[in-house]
Design a protein around this motif. Structure first.
Motif, short mmCIF file in Angstrom:
data_model
loop_
_atom_site.label_atom_id
_atom_site.label_comp_id
_atom_site.label_asym_id
_atom_site.label_seq_id
_atom_site.Cartn_x
_atom_site.Cartn_y
_atom_site.Cartn_z
N TYR A 24 0.84 -1.15 0.09
CA TYR A 24 0.13 -0.10 0.04
C TYR A 24 0.78 1.36 0.01
CZ TYR A 24 -3.11 3.54 1.35
OH TYR A 24 -3.87 4.88 1.46
N ALA A 25 1.80 1.29 0.74
CA ALA A 25 2.82 2.37 0.77
C ALA A 25 3.52 2.62 -0.71
CB ALA A 25 3.81 2.11 2.04
N LEU A 27 2.25 1.96 -3.57
CA LEU A 27 1.13 2.28 -4.41
C LEU A 27 0.94 3.78 -4.32
CD1 LEU A 27 -1.13 1.68 -6.41
CD2 LEU A 27 -2.82 1.02 -4.29
N TRP A 28 0.95 4.15 -2.80
CA TRP A 28 0.49 5.53 -2.40
C TRP A 28 1.58 6.50 -3.06
CZ3 TRP A 28 2.25 9.80 0.53
CH2 TRP A 28 1.47 10.59 0.87
N VAL A 29 2.85 6.01 -2.83
CA VAL A 29 4.00 6.97 -3.18
C VAL A 29 3.99 7.00 -4.82
CG1 VAL A 29 6.36 6.87 -3.49
CG2 VAL A 29 5.37 6.47 -1.47
N TYR A 30 3.56 5.84 -5.57
CA TYR A 30 3.68 6.04 -6.81
C TYR A 30 2.59 6.76 -7.45
CZ TYR A 30 1.88 4.49 -11.45
OH TYR A 30 1.67 4.56 -13.01
N CYS A 31 1.52 6.90 -6.69
CA CYS A 31 0.35 7.68 -6.91
C CYS A 31 0.65 9.13 -6.82
CB CYS A 31 -1.07 7.44 -6.52
SG CYS A 31 -1.74 5.88 -7.00
N LEU A 32 1.46 9.68 -5.68
CA LEU A 32 1.70 10.74 -5.44
C LEU A 32 2.71 11.39 -6.37
CD1 LEU A 32 1.54 13.32 -3.51
CD2 LEU A 32 3.42 12.12 -2.06
N VAL A 33 3.74 10.58 -6.76
CA VAL A 33 4.78 11.09 -7.79
C VAL A 33 3.99 11.23 -9.09
CG1 VAL A 33 6.71 10.07 -9.06
CG2 VAL A 33 6.73 9.88 -6.64
N ILE A 52 -7.23 14.38 -1.81
CA ILE A 52 -7.79 13.14 -1.82
C ILE A 52 -6.82 12.08 -1.15
CG2 ILE A 52 -8.80 11.31 -3.22
CD1 ILE A 52 -10.17 13.54 -5.00
N LEU A 53 -5.66 12.15 -1.69
CA LEU A 53 -4.55 10.92 -1.28
C LEU A 53 -4.36 11.31 -0.01
CD1 LEU A 53 -1.77 10.84 -4.03
CD2 LEU A 53 -3.46 9.04 -3.33
N LEU A 54 -4.32 12.41 0.62
CA LEU A 54 -3.87 12.76 1.89
C LEU A 54 -5.05 12.38 2.87
CD1 LEU A 54 -1.73 16.14 1.68
CD2 LEU A 54 -0.75 13.77 2.14
N PRO A 61 -5.45 6.05 -3.17
CA PRO A 61 -4.86 5.67 -4.55
C PRO A 61 -5.76 4.83 -5.44
CG PRO A 61 -3.70 5.34 -2.58
CD PRO A 61 -4.88 5.73 -1.89
N LEU A 62 -6.54 4.24 -4.70
CA LEU A 62 -7.56 3.41 -5.74
C LEU A 62 -8.47 4.42 -6.54
CD1 LEU A 62 -8.38 0.50 -3.22
CD2 LEU A 62 -6.43 0.52 -5.00
N VAL A 63 -9.08 5.18 -5.71
CA VAL A 63 -9.90 6.03 -6.60
C VAL A 63 -8.97 6.94 -7.72
CG1 VAL A 63 -11.31 8.35 -6.30
CG2 VAL A 63 -11.45 6.45 -4.67
N TYR A 64 -7.68 7.54 -7.36
CA TYR A 64 -6.96 8.04 -8.22
C TYR A 64 -6.60 7.14 -9.44
CZ TYR A 64 -3.07 10.09 -10.80
OH TYR A 64 -2.17 10.50 -11.52
N LEU A 65 -6.38 5.74 -9.27
CA LEU A 65 -5.93 4.93 -10.43
C LEU A 65 -7.31 4.62 -11.39
CD1 LEU A 65 -3.64 2.44 -8.66
CD2 LEU A 65 -3.07 4.20 -10.13
N ALA A 66 -8.31 4.54 -10.72
CA ALA A 66 -9.51 4.40 -11.39
C ALA A 66 -10.06 5.58 -12.12
CB ALA A 66 -10.83 3.79 -10.46
N MET A 67 -9.88 6.89 -11.67
CA MET A 67 -10.46 8.00 -12.12
C MET A 67 -9.34 8.96 -12.66
SD MET A 67 -13.69 8.55 -9.36
CE MET A 67 -14.16 10.05 -10.09
#
Length: 77
Positions: A24-25, A27-33, A52-54, A61-67
């Motif tokens: 999960y960490a 994935l979170w860092v990947y989405c933030l970068v 939203i990430l914070l 992160p799941l919402v960001y990857l989907a939308m």
């Protein structure tokens, strides 16, 4: 020796939770970068996705990857 001690203490679940936490960490860092490096159609979307990430830690992160893909600009160079 240590692994058998952890398993005797019920550590099988602890190891699984640790692995999911590490994934999960990552994935979170990947989405933030990805958010920080991307261009968006609306300049405010970058700030919105970071918020939203914070604040939506579990599903952010799941919402960001989907939308998130639909809010980015496409640069074909």
């Amino acid at each position: 020796m240590t692994l058998s001690f952890i398993q005797n203490m019920g550590g099988g679940f602890m190891i699984i939770f640790l692995l999911f936490g590490i994934l999960y960490a990552i994935l979170w860092v990947y989405c933030l970068v990805d958010i920080l490096r991307s261009e968006f159609k609306d300049p405010n979307m970058k700030i919105i996705w970071i918020v939203i990430l914070l604040f939506a830690q579990g599903i952010g992160p799941l919402v960001y990857l989907a939308m998130g893909k639909s809010t980015k600009t496409t640069n074909y160079s």
